[in-house]
Each structure stands twice: as C-alpha cells, then as structure tokens.
Design an enzyme around this catalytic site. Structure first.
Site, PDB file in Angstrom:
ATOM      1  N   HIS A   1       8.003  -1.767  -4.693  1.00 35.48           N
ATOM      2  CA  HIS A   1       6.643  -1.567  -5.199  1.00 35.48           C
ATOM      3  C   HIS A   1       6.202  -0.107  -5.141  1.00 35.48           C
ATOM      4  CE1 HIS A   1       5.042  -5.441  -6.242  1.00 35.48           C
ATOM      5  NE2 HIS A   1       5.300  -5.982  -5.072  1.00 35.48           N
TER       6      HIS A   1
ATOM      7  N   GLU B   1       5.060  -7.555  -9.688  1.00 38.28           N
ATOM      8  CA  GLU B   1       5.703  -8.560  -8.848  1.00 38.28           C
ATOM      9  C   GLU B   1       7.049  -9.035  -9.387  1.00 38.28           C
ATOM     10  OE1 GLU B   1       4.754  -8.756  -6.055  1.00 38.28           O
ATOM     11  OE2 GLU B   1       2.648  -8.216  -6.036  1.00 38.28           O
TER      12      GLU B   1
ATOM     13  N   ASN C   1       0.834  -1.202   0.000  1.00 40.49           N
ATOM     14  CA  ASN C   1       0.000   0.000   0.000  1.00 40.49           C
ATOM     15  C   ASN C   1       0.869   1.254   0.000  1.00 40.49           C
ATOM     16  OD1 ASN C   1      -2.352  -1.761   0.639  1.00 40.49           O
ATOM     17  ND2 ASN C   1      -1.334  -1.887   2.618  1.00 40.49           N
TER      18      ASN C   1
ATOM     19  N   HIS D   1      11.581  -5.626  -1.072  1.00 38.90           N
ATOM     20  CA  HIS D   1      10.587  -5.946  -2.102  1.00 38.90           C
ATOM     21  C   HIS D   1       9.421  -4.960  -2.044  1.00 38.90           C
ATOM     22  CE1 HIS D   1       8.263  -9.077  -4.520  1.00 38.90           C
ATOM     23  NE2 HIS D   1       7.285  -8.307  -4.077  1.00 38.90           N
ATOM     24  N   GLU D   2       8.897  -4.711  -0.853  1.00 40.12           N
ATOM     25  CA  GLU D   2       7.730  -3.830  -0.734  1.00 40.12           C
ATOM     26  C   GLU D   2       8.080  -2.373  -1.018  1.00 40.12           C
ATOM     27  OE1 GLU D   2       4.910  -5.265  -0.651  1.00 40.12           O
ATOM     28  OE2 GLU D   2       5.815  -7.221  -0.260  1.00 40.12           O
TER      29      GLU D   2
END
Length: 919
Positions: free
Chosen positions: A351, A370, A315, A347-348
C-alpha cells in the site's frame, strides 16, 4: 471529486470544489490521564472559484475559534457571517462577509477538542496492562472517513495536501507520526517556537497554558515532525504512548539510501514483533525493484495495537495493526499464524505504493488500493519472500474462492462500485474489493505475462506519483507495456456484477463452450444474463505421448464458441485456475477428470485439482450438477498428497456439514464416517509429533488432518488431544500441546470436556502467551456444549471481551451447532448496545453476516427479515442483503439436494462405513 466534478452547492456527498486544501499545520495535544485531546489547525487554501462560503468536514469535535484569513484582502481576518453544522454529513459551513476572490490564497484556522474514546475510529485510545497496571495509549484509524473526527479537514482521498504535525504530550511518552521527528523539547511557556505563525501564538499559548497544572505525572513536551509529501487525509497518522521499538534497516536498490524500519509496541509484547520487522525489511527493496519506484519517505514504522478494528492500516510511514496481524513467537505459533503475519506485513507495505503514492480518486475505485495490495502483498512478493509456502497456489483457495462465493449472489456488486455516500464505504471493504479485484488482476497478469504486467504497473505509478487515479489510468499503463487493448478485455470484469460459468459440450473432435452468468441459486433470469465477458480460456490439452500444453492466446468473446481438440485425451479449461469463472463439465467428464487427477503423472497440477474440486462442489450447490458428483470426485481423490488440495476438500465437505447441520443422527454418523475415512489415515501417516525434516506442506497437512479427524469424532485423535490438554488443566503443563495442533487441542478438549477445560481456555484468553493462542482460546470457549457454560460465555461476551475480539466469539458461536440460533437471538436481544458499540467500524457488518451464516430454513429467513425490517440498516445494508441471499441459496441447496446427499452417504457408509464414534 473536484478533478472530475464542478462545484455543486448543497451536494449531499461531496465537498464543493470552490476551495482546495494545500497545507495543514496541525497541533495535537494528548492527555492520556484525562483521556482527552485538543488541537489547533491552520489550513492553507487555494481559492479556486470566488466564494463566500467554505465547507469542510468535521465530526464529533467541539469546534471553536474558527477564523478565515485572506492574502488578497487587506483585512487581516475576514468577518464570519455564520457558521452552521450538518451532523448527518459531518460538515461545517462557514459564510464570510466578504467574498474570497478566485485564484487567491486563504487560510482557515480552528481550535477543537474532544474526549478520547475506545471506538477504534478517529483518534482513539487503546489499553493494556503493563507490570500489573492499566495503561492507555492513543493512535489513529482514519480510513475511510474518520480523519474528520480528529481535526477539521477536507476528508476526501483526492484532496491531497502536505502536513506539518506537532504533538504535545506527557514528557514520559513517545510520539509517532507519518514522518521522522524534527525536534523534541520540553514545553517552555512563552516560547514562539511552538506557533505556526506569530499571530497564532495567542491561541496556541492559551491551549498550552494549563499544561503545568493538569495531571500529576510531571512535565510535558512538544514533538515536531518533518513535513509530509502530498498525502490524502485518510493516510495521516499519529500516536502517543509508552511505546518501545525494535529496529532494522534496508538499503534502497535504486538510490542506495539506507532507511530505518521500526516496529513499535508496548514493552510486554515488542519482542514478538521481530518476524514482522524482518518481513518489512526484506520486502521493501523487493517492491522498489518490481515497481522501479523508490520508497519516498525517510522511514517506515509499524505500531502494533491491542485494540484495532481491522487487521491493519497502511498509513504512510506509520502502519498500524492489531496484535494477531503482527506478533508471533515462532517457537510457540503454527505456520498459519506465521503466514498471517507475513501476508499482512507484505500487504500493508504494498500500500505504500498502491494507495499512498498513488491514491484512488474516490472510493468507487477502492480496488486500486486493496486489489493490488492483495495481489502484490499476498502473491507476487510473498512468493518471493517464502517460495516454500506456495503463495501463488494458495491464492486460489484463499482469495479466488472467497471472491467467487460472494460474487455468485444477486446482492453482489461490481469491483468498481458506485458509492456516492462516503459514510457507507465501510460496506465495500469486502471480498470483491480485495479478493475478486486481486483475482481479476491475477488473471490479467497471467494473460499478458507477469513481467509485462508489472512493467505496466510501474508506468501507471510513475505517471501518477503523489496524485490520484482511476481505472482508465491503470489500463493505459498496462496497455502501453503490453500492446494489448486492456480496457477491451477488462472493462466488464471491473464494471459488471458477477462472473460466468462456462458450460462445456463435447463433440467429435471438438468442444463447444457457452458462457452464462453464474448464480449460486442456479436461477439466472434472462435480464441478469446480458453480460458477455472476454474470457482467457487457458486451454490445457495433451498429445498421444502424454505431453501437455496450455494455450493462453484464446479469448472467448461471444456467447458460444467451438474449439477443435481430441476429447479422447486429457483436457481442461482454466488451466492453473487463473480465470475468474467456473467450468461446468458433463458428469462423465467429471468422473474422468477425477481419475486423471489421481494418476501418478497427471497433467493437472495442484491448482487444477483445487479448482476442479471447488467448481464441481459449487455447481452441485446451484443444481447444475448433483452434489453427489462432488462427493464421488472427492472420494476418488483420497490418494492426494498435496496440502492445498486437501484444504480444498475439507472446505467443500465442511460446506455441506455447515448447511446440513440439523441432519439426522444417522446422516451425521454417515457423514462423520466419510470424513474420518478421508482424514484419519493422514493422521496415522504423519502422527502428532513433527520431524525436523518435515516440509511446510507436511506440517500443514498434519494440522489439517488432525483438525478434520477430530471434528469427525475420530476416537483415537480425540483421546490424544484431550489427554494432552489435560496435562495443561491438571499441571499447567503446556509442553505436549504443540503449536501445529494447539487450536484443535483447545477446541476439542472444551467441546468434549467440562468446566475445568473451559476455565483453562478462559485463563489463556485473559493471559495469552501469544496472539494466536488467544484466538484459539476464544474458539475453545465458544465450542462448549454444556448449557451452563454456554450461558456463562454469552455473559462473558458482553462484560469481559474487548471490542476487537467480539467477532472471534461470534465466529465460534456460529460454528457450534448447539449455539448457532442462540447467537442470533443474542444479537437481537443486545442489538442496540452492539450497534452503538460498533457504529462506524468495519466490524458492524461482519457481526451481522456472521450471525446469519449457515441458516437454511424459511423460518430463519423470515425471522431475520422481520427483525431488521424496522431497524436503521443503512450502515450494513449491503452485508445484510448478502447474508439474506446466502440463506436463500442454502435453502434451495438443502431442498434440492437433501435426498441426493443423504442417499449417497447411506450408500457409501453401507459399503465403507464404520460404527459411529462414542463422542
């Protein structure tokens, strides 16, 4: 998606394109005591086409007071002719009596309410104990299609809008959302400041009117957040609860702006979030520099939750994730746990650019999220953060091999996968969208050079800031940066199912290479073998002086090609194992490569040795080589010193153990003797006690060797582990169970012990000192071989285990040969309850896959097919078919190779073997 598709009335999967959301004014009131929420939303709309109907997404909400207002029409509120609900497609259709003119603006307003559940989807509650009391808090999980469970919306990724979010909550709680807080004040009745517009005050006042009388914990407050940038609905986030935080900051290398970075959690665990905070703080400026795009939000928060379906969720501005993904006590956890936290955190954060700034146009290009976050977060940036870990090498074992394993099945799917029905998107959050996509992008990066690849990525991001994209947009950016016709090379890798195996035939002074599609069953049909991939060969050759070079300019484009080289000198295709394919050599060349890999000055690096082991063993499974050739290769490489190569060896040996799990006692003894011969010498070499001078590689190799030697029934290793665990059982003394072999100690003590050991593991599960200790305890509880304790653990699974922990128990039971079939029987007996509990989550398909893993008989296959035949499998059809394909492949492997494996083990044991262990 509206940018590529005209409005089609009655389209079962996409919203009509007659209107487009521009801005949401969203108010959410959360009552943690009553476990319910309610809200109001005003959505500004652009009327693209003249229309009398407005269709939006809404699911599991009690919807009331829906109204439509138009700037173009003089009537303040348009009369609603009808309002219908399609529960199957989560849609509400509002028909208005007066058509809304094209190119005008309108507003949809609606009030709604719903109970808070523990479903781990939509807006849900999580619970824990603080100071001996049960405590609830809330958070969101909207990806891919569950924002509609929290508020009415246009729930498609390309339909971006801005959001003003206001949260109403108990005064003693903390509210979080994507953006920073603008204001936070006690609720004051009759104040217009809480209204999104004056004429809406009546509805909002009614919603707030019962605040004083409800509950017993005092007052309420209203928290307003800054307006978001354009954002997809699945990335909207908010949370409410008794959160504490720790804080750091970073300075943007682009603008010099200083941004706060926080980790939020409940107070009893927040101290374990420091390492994740440090990773976030360190990697944010790295991403800015690599992409040359500044992080656009004023802050980045991460909320750690006790109940969470996936690992973590990106998010925008408010990342969320489970405890095992973000918490660690560095003194009490092993390197694997530390690496897990760093990988997830990086990783997040990746994003925040891939997915958040630039979003996929539709879920068929999920990999643009992803695959990139996997490559950037778990290789490129992780390698910069922790170079001592060798993330770029470990990527081969973790992601490339995972991708090749799934993609070798007929039930695989392309990376860019058709997925019209968004409600089935959960099924493609798999190793193909993550690991294969990441591996294919790694192959492209290696081919064009990482520097030019990342420059192309930067171009792609800058051209699609706050927008959405498809594959063609990415290829355009990389082509611009490299001068390479990227679509020409990459299209089949992205759009076709499967990958090739390259068969190498040696000639005098040359090799001939042929490409064919690879299937793990080895029975490729002509119609399945039509794709021709454009393959970077990365051909490693050596000269007479032993000097090696890698040619990265060779791209194979036809079915068969011949290349000149001296086969008397060492050579290898796919140098660095960067290509997404397997290479089949002759048995004689495999033997030669094994010998060359073991030489002191081998031209083949760690990734080459890992790739060779994996290729030879997997090609043995498909019958293109003999499995015994792989065992001989491993036997010849026992002088290896690198952890990652040993990790590859253990993976491939355990694959045989996993399929031959019903082998005879004699064969099991032979296999265990072979495994002990590989790993027990490493235990003797490195011991149980670490040294402060140990490298990360040595620490991980020690951990692996102890685990594998114990699994192979090494008596000395088992006695050492069990004696250390006994101190914990008898005296609550955990000091001798060091973090690096905590899992082995737990599992083997319970496996070879009784109720006292099992109860000790259960005690850790219920009150874990660290998240990793909890996962080790679950593995231990499911490792028991005692029938009574097995029964008790299965009962415990349905009564005392959190939903998010269910998969750990399933994995443990499946890995225990005494409970594997019992686990599938348990799934069948409790299927309706399990389906209802996990419907709509990522976990449902994983539970089915885990329950069927390792079966290799016709009876098992027929049993599985018969059970699911009359079930509604639409929400896990893809993982189910992949699992059935896995059973078929293992059946063929066992049938074709049983005598080969048994005979090789007997021959090896006759020459090298030892007496069977007493364990």
């Amino acid at each position: 998606m509206c940018s590529t598709k005209k409005s089609t009335p009655g389209d079962p999967y996409r919203l009509p394109c007659n209107v487009k959301p521009l801005h949401y004014n969203l108010v959410i009131k959360t009552d943690l005591e009553a476990l319910k929420f309610e809200g109001h939303v005003a959505i500004d709309l652009d009327i693209v086409e003249e229309t009398s109907s407005i269709v939006f997404n809404c699911a599991d909400l009690e919807l009331e007071q829906v109204s439509i207002h138009s700037e173009a029409l003089k009537t303040e509120q348009i009369q609603i002719a009808s309002q219908t609900v399609d529960k199957d497609q989560d849609r509400v259709t509002v028909q208005v009596s007066t058509a809304l003119p094209a190119a005008s603006k309108a507003q949809l307003r609606a009030s709604f309410k719903a109970p808070l559940t523990g479903s781990m989807t939509g807006y849900y509650f999580s619970q824990t104990e603080i100071d001996g009391k049960k405590v609830h808090y809330t958070l969101t999980q909207f990806e891919p299609t569950d924002a509609r469970k929290a508020f009415p919306c246009w729930d498609e990724p390309a339909l971006k809008a801005t959001y003003d979010i206001t949260m109403v909550s108990r005064a003693d709680t903390v509210n979080l959302s994507n953006m920073p807080v603008v204001s936070e004040k006690p609720y004051a009745p009759n104040s217009n400041e809480y209204s999104d517009s004056g004429d809406e005050m009546g509805k909002l006042t009614k919603m707030f009117s019962n605040l004083k009388s409800e509950g017993s914990s005092g007052g309420w407050k209203v928290t307003k957040f800054q307006t978001t940038p354009l954002i997809s609905s699945y990335l909207v986030a908010f949370a409410n609860g008794p959160f504490h935080y720790i804080e750091g900051s970073y300075t943007s290398p682009i603008s010099g702006a200083v941004r706060p970075v926080r980790m939020y959690a409940t107070k009893e665990i927040i101290h374990q979030a420091k390492f994740a905070l440090d990773v976030n703080v360190r990697c944010l400026p790295m991403y800015e520099e690599v992409f040359n795009v500044e992080f656009p939000l004023p802050k980045l928060d991460t909320l750690v939750a006790h109940d969470f379906d996936a690992g973590a969720m990106e998010n925008w501005g408010l990342i969320t994730g489970r405890t095992t993904a973000y918490l660690i006590d560095e003194e009490k956890s092993d390197i694997a746990a530390k690496k897990r936290v760093a990988e997830v955190a990086s990783h997040e954060v990746a994003h925040q650019w891939f997915g958040n700034i630039t979003s996929p146009e539709w879920w068929d290009v999920l990999y643009l999220n992803e695959g990139f976050a996997t490559l950037m977060g778990e290789l490129v940036i992780l390698d910069k953060l922790f170079p001592e870990w060798g993330a770029s090498k470990e990527f081969v074992n973790v992601h490339l091999q995972s991708a090749l394993a799934l993609d070798a099945r007929r039930s695989s799917h392309p990376i860019e996968v058709p997925c019209d029905d968004a409600k089935k998107v959960n099924q493609i959050f798999d190793a193909l969208s993550y690991s294969k996509a990441g591996s294919v992008l790694r192959m492209l990066s290696d081919f064009v050079t990482e520097e030019k690849f990342l420059k192309g990525v930067s171009i792609y991001l800058k051209k699609h800031l706050y927008s959405h994209a498809r594959t063609v947009n990415l290829w355009q950016g990389i082509s611009e940066a490299t001068g390479v016709d990227v679509p020409d090379i990459m299209d089949n890798w992205i759009n076709k199912i499967g990958f090739p195996v390259l068969t190498v035939t040696e000639n005098a002074g040359s090799i001939t290479v042929r490409q064919d599609r690879y299937l793990e069953t080895g029975d490729v049909k002509e119609e399945e073998n039509q794709t021709l991939w454009k393959i970077p060969l990365n051909l490693l050759t050596t000269n007479a002086n032993g000097e090696s070079t890698v040619r990265r300019d060779i791209v194979m484009t036809t079915r068969e090609e011949t290349y000149q080289l001296d086969t008397n000198l060492p050579f290898k295709l796919n140098a660095g194992t960067s290509g997404v394919y397997r290479v089949l050599y002759s048995p004689e060349r495999v033997t030669t490569l094994g010998r060359q890999c073991s030489q002191a000055n081998s031209p083949f690096d760690v990734t080459d040795r890992m790739g060779l082991i994996s290729d030879v063993m997997q090609l043995g499974k498909s019958g293109l080589l003999r499995t015994s050739a792989g065992l001989s290769l491993i036997d010849a490489m026992r002088s290896e010193t690198d952890y990652l190569v040993w990790d590859s060896i253990s993976t491939r040996v355990n694959a045989i153990v996993g399929v031959w799990w019903e082998m005879s006692d004699a064969t099991r003894n032979d296999m265990n003797a072979f495994r002990r011969s590989l790993f027990s010498p490493l235990v003797k070499k490195y011991g149980f006690e670490p040294s402060k001078d140990d490298s990360h590689d040595v620490r991980q190799l020690r951990t692996l060797a102890i685990a594998e030697a114990a699994a192979a029934k090494d008596e000395e290793v088992l006695q050492e582990l069990c004696s250390r665990f006994k101190l914990f059982v008898d005296n609550d003394d955990h000091s001798k169970i060091l973090p690096d072999f905590q899992r082995s100690a737990y599992v083997n003590a319970v496996r070879n012990g009784g109720r006292p050991e099992w109860e000790a593991a259960k005690k850790v599960y219920k009150n874990p000192p660290t998240p990793s200790a909890k996962t080790h305890a679950m593995a231990a509880m499911t490792a028991t071989t005692d029938p009574a304790l097995i029964d008790e653990t299965f009962k415990f699974l349905m009564t005392d285990v959190k939903s998010q922990d269910m998969m750990y128990f399933f994995i443990g039971f499946n890995g225990n040969r005494h409970t594997r079939r019992r686990l599938f029987a348990f799934l069948k007996e409790n299927f309706d309850e399990i389906y209802k509990r996990f419907e709509g989550t990522f976990a449902l398909g994983n539970i089915v896959k885990i329950s069927l893993r390792g079966f290799a008989t016709q009876g098992d296959l027929e049993d599985a097919i018969a059970f699911f035949k009359d079930k509604n499998t639409s929400k896990f059809a893809m993982p189910l078919e992949q699992s059935l394909d896995g059973i078929r492949a293992d059946m063929k492997w066992l049938e074709k190779s049983n005598s080969d494996v048994v005979d090789w083990l007997e021959s090896w044991s006759a020459t090298h073997g030892k007496a069977p262990s007493k364990y």
